[in-house]
Design a protein around this motif. Sequence first.
Motif, mmCIF file in Angstrom:
data_model
loop_
_atom_site.group_PDB
_atom_site.id
_atom_site.type_symbol
_atom_site.label_atom_id
_atom_site.label_comp_id
_atom_site.label_asym_id
_atom_site.label_seq_id
_atom_site.Cartn_x
_atom_site.Cartn_y
_atom_site.Cartn_z
ATOM 1 N N GLU A 1 -89.272 19.922 16.212
ATOM 2 C CA GLU A 1 -88.699 21.460 16.526
ATOM 3 C C GLU A 1 -89.415 21.960 17.445
ATOM 4 O O GLU A 1 -90.641 22.080 17.605
ATOM 5 N N PRO A 2 -89.206 22.813 18.230
ATOM 6 C CA PRO A 2 -89.682 23.759 19.444
ATOM 7 C C PRO A 2 -90.230 24.885 18.846
ATOM 8 O O PRO A 2 -89.849 25.390 17.824
ATOM 9 N N ILE A 3 -91.358 25.345 19.495
ATOM 10 C CA ILE A 3 -92.026 26.687 19.229
ATOM 11 C C ILE A 3 -91.281 27.608 20.199
ATOM 12 O O ILE A 3 -91.334 28.923 19.743
ATOM 13 N N VAL A 4 -91.101 27.307 21.418
ATOM 14 C CA VAL A 4 -90.513 28.246 22.483
ATOM 15 C C VAL A 4 -89.444 27.614 22.964
ATOM 16 O O VAL A 4 -89.095 26.515 22.978
ATOM 17 N N SER A 5 -88.650 28.532 23.512
ATOM 18 C CA SER A 5 -87.300 28.064 24.084
ATOM 19 C C SER A 5 -87.503 27.306 25.481
ATOM 20 O O SER A 5 -88.487 27.283 26.132
ATOM 21 N N ARG A 6 -86.545 26.453 25.720
ATOM 22 C CA ARG A 6 -86.755 25.715 27.143
ATOM 23 C C ARG A 6 -86.762 26.654 28.321
ATOM 24 O O ARG A 6 -87.584 26.486 29.181
ATOM 25 N N GLU A 7 -86.063 27.826 28.306
ATOM 26 C CA GLU A 7 -85.844 28.744 29.167
ATOM 27 C C GLU A 7 -87.261 29.374 29.540
ATOM 28 O O GLU A 7 -87.795 29.501 30.689
ATOM 29 N N LEU B 1 -94.046 8.720 18.019
ATOM 30 C CA LEU B 1 -95.370 9.376 18.350
ATOM 31 C C LEU B 1 -96.371 8.437 17.494
ATOM 32 O O LEU B 1 -96.349 7.935 16.160
ATOM 33 N N ILE B 2 -97.742 8.150 18.071
ATOM 34 C CA ILE B 2 -98.807 7.622 17.328
ATOM 35 C C ILE B 2 -99.678 8.790 16.647
ATOM 36 O O ILE B 2 -99.961 9.827 17.224
ATOM 37 N N VAL B 3 -99.670 8.903 15.298
ATOM 38 C CA VAL B 3 -100.109 9.870 14.590
ATOM 39 C C VAL B 3 -101.622 9.913 14.843
ATOM 40 O O VAL B 3 -102.484 9.235 14.732
ATOM 41 N N ASN B 4 -101.810 11.301 15.448
ATOM 42 C CA ASN B 4 -103.289 11.744 15.925
ATOM 43 C C ASN B 4 -103.521 12.960 14.957
ATOM 44 O O ASN B 4 -102.785 14.059 15.115
ATOM 45 N N PRO B 5 -104.733 12.839 14.508
ATOM 46 C CA PRO B 5 -105.278 14.116 13.621
ATOM 47 C C PRO B 5 -105.370 15.330 14.511
ATOM 48 O O PRO B 5 -105.376 16.382 13.669
ATOM 49 N N TYR C 1 -98.672 23.025 15.186
ATOM 50 C CA TYR C 1 -98.090 22.058 14.671
ATOM 51 C C TYR C 1 -99.166 21.350 13.645
ATOM 52 O O TYR C 1 -100.163 21.305 13.831
ATOM 53 N N LYS C 2 -98.423 20.410 12.752
ATOM 54 C CA LYS C 2 -99.089 19.498 11.810
ATOM 55 C C LYS C 2 -98.399 18.453 11.857
ATOM 56 O O LYS C 2 -97.009 18.472 11.896
ATOM 57 N N PHE C 3 -98.617 17.220 11.151
ATOM 58 C CA PHE C 3 -97.894 16.234 10.830
ATOM 59 C C PHE C 3 -97.598 16.113 9.539
ATOM 60 O O PHE C 3 -98.422 16.496 8.618
ATOM 61 N N ASN C 4 -96.519 15.795 9.048
ATOM 62 C CA ASN C 4 -96.051 15.677 7.793
ATOM 63 C C ASN C 4 -96.131 14.193 7.268
ATOM 64 O O ASN C 4 -96.821 13.385 8.060
ATOM 65 N N GLU C 5 -95.803 13.921 5.938
ATOM 66 C CA GLU C 5 -96.188 12.574 5.565
ATOM 67 C C GLU C 5 -95.470 11.470 6.069
ATOM 68 O O GLU C 5 -95.813 10.457 6.043
ATOM 69 N N ASP C 6 -94.298 11.951 6.852
ATOM 70 C CA ASP C 6 -93.732 10.682 7.952
ATOM 71 C C ASP C 6 -94.176 10.510 9.037
ATOM 72 O O ASP C 6 -93.467 9.953 9.966
ATOM 73 N N GLY C 7 -95.058 11.298 9.310
ATOM 74 C CA GLY C 7 -95.572 11.144 10.634
ATOM 75 C C GLY C 7 -94.865 12.006 11.818
ATOM 76 O O GLY C 7 -95.252 11.835 13.133
ATOM 77 N N GLN C 8 -94.125 13.066 11.433
ATOM 78 C CA GLN C 8 -93.354 13.933 12.244
ATOM 79 C C GLN C 8 -94.155 15.201 12.399
ATOM 80 O O GLN C 8 -94.669 15.917 11.619
ATOM 81 N N LEU C 9 -94.048 15.865 13.712
ATOM 82 C CA LEU C 9 -94.530 17.262 13.984
ATOM 83 C C LEU C 9 -93.856 18.071 13.364
ATOM 84 O O LEU C 9 -92.542 18.037 13.503
ATOM 85 N N VAL C 10 -94.487 19.117 12.381
ATOM 86 C CA VAL C 10 -93.811 20.148 11.975
ATOM 87 C C VAL C 10 -94.496 21.327 12.317
ATOM 88 O O VAL C 10 -95.565 21.481 12.586
ATOM 89 N N VAL C 11 -93.567 22.689 12.390
ATOM 90 C CA VAL C 11 -94.354 23.752 12.842
ATOM 91 C C VAL C 11 -94.991 24.455 11.618
ATOM 92 O O VAL C 11 -94.785 24.290 10.579
ATOM 93 N N VAL C 12 -96.138 25.008 11.960
ATOM 94 C CA VAL C 12 -97.166 25.852 11.245
ATOM 95 C C VAL C 12 -96.925 27.431 11.749
ATOM 96 O O VAL C 12 -97.276 27.754 12.727
ATOM 97 N N PRO C 13 -96.061 28.068 10.894
ATOM 98 C CA PRO C 13 -95.662 29.381 11.379
ATOM 99 C C PRO C 13 -96.592 30.387 11.909
ATOM 100 O O PRO C 13 -96.679 30.840 13.005
ATOM 101 N N ASP C 14 -97.925 30.349 11.241
ATOM 102 C CA ASP C 14 -99.125 31.260 11.442
ATOM 103 C C ASP C 14 -99.472 31.025 12.874
ATOM 104 O O ASP C 14 -99.666 31.935 13.969
ATOM 105 N N GLU C 15 -99.711 29.667 13.168
ATOM 106 C CA GLU C 15 -100.187 29.375 14.377
ATOM 107 C C GLU C 15 -99.214 29.297 15.489
ATOM 108 O O GLU C 15 -99.463 29.587 16.649
ATOM 109 N N ALA C 16 -97.900 29.255 15.073
ATOM 110 C CA ALA C 16 -96.760 29.220 16.029
ATOM 111 C C ALA C 16 -96.709 30.676 16.756
ATOM 112 O O ALA C 16 -96.241 30.973 17.818
#
Length: 512
Positions: free
Chosen positions: A266-272, A158-162, A168-183
Amino acid sequence: MPMDESKKRTVAYCRVSKNYGQEVSLESQVRYFNEVMDADPLMVNCGCYIDNGISGRFIGARKDFKRMMQDAELHKIDFILCKSIKRFGRCTLDTIRAVTRLTELNIPVYFEQENLHTINDRNNILLVTMAQIAQEEYEEKSEAIKWTFKKRFEQGQLIVNPNTPLGYKFNEDGQLVVVPDEAKIVKRIYESYAKGIGTAEIARRLNKDGYTTAHGRQFLASTILYIIKNEKYKGDAMLQKYVVADGKKIKNMGEAQQYYVENDHEPIVSRELWDTCQRMIERHKTSEYVRAENREFDPFKGKIVCGKCGHNFQRIKRSDKKTRYGCYLKSSRGMNACRSESVKLETLERVFVAIFNMIEGKRKTLMEMQVTDEVRELDNEITRMLNQEKTYLQLQARGLLHGEIEEEYRKLLNRIVKAEEQKKAMLETNGQNVKAQNDLKVYNSAVMRTGKLTEFDEKVFEQIVRRIVVVDREHLAFHLASGEVAYVSIIYWATSEDEIQSIDIKAVTEVC
């Protein structure tokens, strides 16, 4: 730095672009020029015009550059400082135009890196050459960035986009991680939609409960639909959804290869649940299409205008079950808002039949402007001049451009600028003329049909009438595609059929 003896109102223009791979400090530019303007006794520091994160290739996006040029026109500026020509702009023609206009206003620009004063140093060919180089550097750098992005996409990066999606938010490695309250908000949206709650209602409930989008704004139905269709919420990522074409960000419709990465984060909702919502979107599209197909067509919709307030008329049904058209402003805000009167549908249809039978078989002509050929000739001339410009630049590179040859080159640049402006004006005129010609072809096709009308014909009405102005219920004006206006007087009867008293068709100076 060359200066006149009197104090000058001085400003600085500072710009940095979204430059990947290196650090660029806008603050240092601003701080430096403020120090220069404060220290020079012949300058009055009038501040800096700043375009942050804006490309220099396209002038339209640079708000502060345009504001600076407007202030220059208003004689609020005497002197402009800039770090370099490439900070001022990366489009040769735009840079030349801006500097030429400032010179006409007797406002010099000092480019520090090139040590160039645009009025005292009359060797403007240096400016032209440096501007050309700046543009070429931009294009080369743009291609290099595209190549880098392509390689990252191919590797599934992914190209890191603010501007990360809600949840979601980006961690230090540029990976998407879940923000629980927003999820929790995202899950609520998917679950609500899966239960059959519409996007507008979901947005209304979230706003009522005090929730906001990732940008702190209220939810809209379109925001909800965007979230539901976003594959990132099931843990996947579609790379290169958008591309840049001619300086504008557009949706990638095949201009560049796209890359789909499954289980990217990490997904927020199931694929189903995600798949269920996509199927519901498709079902809604089908049902909306069926509703649209079954909806009664109204040829008068959007064509009737109130002669008193200028609002459109809308279709209404009275207690007598006869269809009429009345002013939207009056129906929505009451009689005090507009004193217009409604007109009967059957009257409008009968009036049109009468108008058509008056013009049937009478072809109209419109004086054609041969703008297309003129534009083509002008375009060829511009191409020829641009090729000639390359020759002058080659002479400059070899140190052979001076004296009369340099003067001829300046004249050529002025001719290029004027030709471009002339072409733009001609294209605008040509666009209007082509539309008028096309409308007239449709009009002539309709009036040359065999026989007169005995009843209202929706298709013919669409081809003939552009709009109807209701002055009052006894005076109407039908604006025709031929450029004529049919002025109609009728005798209104409340309980019986209206009588057409007179129809006077007159030409107008412009096609309406």
